[in-house]
Scaffold this motif. Sequence first.
Motif, short mmCIF file in Angstrom:
data_model
loop_
_atom_site.label_atom_id
_atom_site.label_comp_id
_atom_site.label_asym_id
_atom_site.label_seq_id
_atom_site.Cartn_x
_atom_site.Cartn_y
_atom_site.Cartn_z
N ALA A 199 0.87 -1.11 -0.04
CA ALA A 199 0.03 0.20 0.10
C ALA A 199 0.83 1.24 -0.14
CB ALA A 199 -1.02 0.09 1.23
N LEU A 200 2.09 1.36 0.86
CA LEU A 200 2.82 2.40 0.91
C LEU A 200 3.52 2.68 -0.50
CD1 LEU A 200 4.68 1.91 4.23
CD2 LEU A 200 2.70 3.37 3.68
N VAL A 201 3.89 1.62 -1.22
CA VAL A 201 4.42 1.74 -2.73
C VAL A 201 3.20 2.53 -3.45
CG1 VAL A 201 5.29 0.66 -4.70
CG2 VAL A 201 6.13 -0.03 -2.23
N GLY A 202 2.15 2.00 -3.44
CA GLY A 202 1.02 2.32 -4.35
C GLY A 202 0.80 3.84 -3.98
N ILE A 203 0.83 4.24 -2.71
CA ILE A 203 0.62 5.78 -2.66
C ILE A 203 2.02 6.54 -3.21
CG2 ILE A 203 0.63 7.39 -0.73
CD1 ILE A 203 -0.41 5.54 1.26
N LEU A 204 3.11 6.14 -3.13
CA LEU A 204 4.25 6.84 -3.71
C LEU A 204 4.24 6.87 -5.34
CD1 LEU A 204 7.03 5.52 -1.44
CD2 LEU A 204 6.07 7.72 -1.64
N VAL A 205 3.40 5.46 -5.99
CA VAL A 205 3.04 5.56 -7.07
C VAL A 205 2.11 6.70 -7.70
CG1 VAL A 205 2.25 4.19 -9.22
CG2 VAL A 205 3.93 3.07 -7.48
N ILE A 296 11.52 2.77 -0.03
CA ILE A 296 10.54 3.57 0.69
C ILE A 296 11.29 4.57 1.51
CG2 ILE A 296 8.66 4.02 2.20
CD1 ILE A 296 7.75 0.95 1.14
N ARG A 297 12.09 4.04 2.21
CA ARG A 297 12.82 5.00 3.23
C ARG A 297 13.58 5.92 2.38
NH1 ARG A 297 17.98 1.99 5.11
NH2 ARG A 297 18.16 2.38 3.03
N ASP A 298 14.25 5.50 1.23
CA ASP A 298 15.29 6.49 0.60
C ASP A 298 14.43 7.45 -0.07
OD1 ASP A 298 17.36 5.10 1.76
OD2 ASP A 298 17.82 4.13 -0.24
N THR A 299 13.42 7.25 -0.58
CA THR A 299 12.31 8.07 -1.39
C THR A 299 11.98 9.06 -0.42
OG1 THR A 299 11.80 6.11 -2.90
CG2 THR A 299 10.28 7.99 -2.94
N LEU A 300 11.41 8.76 0.56
CA LEU A 300 11.05 9.71 1.65
C LEU A 300 12.04 10.77 1.98
CD1 LEU A 300 8.37 7.75 3.38
CD2 LEU A 300 7.87 9.43 1.54
N ALA A 304 13.16 6.95 9.66
CA ALA A 304 11.93 6.53 10.50
C ALA A 304 10.90 7.53 10.84
CB ALA A 304 12.41 5.51 11.60
N PRO A 305 11.37 8.68 11.32
CA PRO A 305 10.51 9.64 11.61
C PRO A 305 9.64 10.04 10.31
CG PRO A 305 12.57 10.19 12.75
CD PRO A 305 12.82 9.02 11.78
N ALA A 306 10.31 10.18 9.19
CA ALA A 306 9.67 10.67 7.95
C ALA A 306 8.54 9.41 7.57
CB ALA A 306 10.50 11.14 6.97
N LEU A 307 8.96 8.42 7.67
CA LEU A 307 8.09 7.32 7.28
C LEU A 307 7.01 7.20 8.23
CD1 LEU A 307 9.01 4.01 5.62
CD2 LEU A 307 7.16 4.19 7.23
N LEU A 308 7.16 7.31 9.54
CA LEU A 308 6.03 7.36 10.48
C LEU A 308 4.95 8.32 10.05
CD1 LEU A 308 7.71 6.57 13.89
CD2 LEU A 308 5.95 5.24 12.83
N ALA A 309 5.55 9.63 9.91
CA ALA A 309 4.61 10.69 9.74
C ALA A 309 3.80 10.47 8.07
CB ALA A 309 5.37 11.91 9.59
N PHE A 310 4.43 10.00 7.26
CA PHE A 310 4.05 9.71 5.72
C PHE A 310 2.82 8.55 6.01
CE2 PHE A 310 4.02 7.08 1.96
CZ PHE A 310 3.51 8.11 0.98
#
Length: 461
Positions: A199-205, A296-300, A304-310
């Motif tokens: 799902a997270l990848v789908g959002i980034l797509v 995902i980590r590198d894209t955002l 971890a803080p950025a991924l949690l928020a995203f």
Amino acid sequence: MKDPSLSVGRIMLRLLGLAIVALVVLAAWKRPDRALNIAMASAAESLCSGVFVSHLDEKRVFAESVAAQPGLHPLLRGMKTVVDGNTVTVRWHGGFEAKATYYPGYGCALPLRTPSAATLAAARALPPASAEPSVQPGDAAMQAAIATAFAEPTQGPRRNVHAIVVLHQGQIVAERYADGFTPETPQIGYSLSKSVVHALVGILVLQHRLDIAAPAPVAAWRDAADPRHAITIDQLLRMESGLDFPEADTGFDPVSRMMFATRDMAAYAASAPLASPPGTRWEYTSGNTLIVSGIIRDTLGGGAPALLAFAHAELFKPLGMEHVLMEFDGAQSLIGSTRVYASARDWARLGQLYLDDGMAGGRRILPEGWAASAGKRTLGALYGSGFWSNVGPGNESIDGLPSDAYFASGKDGQRVVVVPSDQLVIVRLGSTVDPPNFDMKGVVKLVADVRAACCKDSLAH
């Protein structure tokens, strides 16, 4: 004339020497000490999760999630566990030891992946969850369907079902919880976590930040001459990357080492060589998912803080998933193969997102068709993309499931079943140590019984 007994003796000594050398080489290769350390880490992590995240009794967690595991059962005689404060320590004969520590709002962590102060602050800053009253099934047939799924078999492994939630046309029509569990209890998803990554990848797509058909942006594969350079994110999600990274849960296999003895899981998995050309062979391995977690980590950016928020802003909050915890490795990648917790209702809400083609509250969360793609088989395997598939004709279909059903599936019987033709999402969570299928027959019967109770007009599908 030579004494033949001397010749035989020399031959036997040589053979004995060769056998000793072979055992030394085997021990060095297999490293039983590593496997024992991994076993202790696995036990410590399971105890920490059950006691501190799900708030269960220590003895219950040990019996259901440690003692029942085939790989740990032979070690029980020499195993000692200690719960002290917020830390679980597991020792075996005093020579092998592992610790797992609980961090409020975050989850549990082995020493190799102790969360940073910024990560803990980000986890604590998330909005508090609201209370959710339980919904009782009013229909006798639905009550019977759920009761059957909870019932323990007369022989064989215990089911230890912890929760069942049924959504029909987007509404909770039935749910039940074992003693100690509530609608707010976060429960470990194990490989249900892979569906969260999907799902997270789908959002980034959808946000045009990733292209799953392009070569995966992995630093170790940047060189176009590297045969792994051609691997796409789609192939990683579909378990057809071709990487030589087997998963056997033995303590000796690469995935076991990645999960319990490696700081940077994505980098470790990405270092694997190719066993076959990308897109030509299907093999299930959590290494593929951890590589995607690193992407995902590198894209955002921002760890971890950025991924949690995203994740909370773009996925969990729009779906009403309020009881989610995510754990990260030492390089601040989401441990998206196994370490996402959520309540049974939250897992159902994720399934509903896929049932609704990526829409939630009138907002598009996932690209159009992303959900349908998740249920489409890969290279003939009973696996789609982040979900297992029952779609398509042939003997490979799971007998008893509707032909259009697909499902998220995790160790010990964690399941989120999506049935588009019936507008159904069925969640079944527990600790059913019955490998390799973890009471799949019981899940198939649960789906059939629920359909009979609520969806009689569509049983022809």
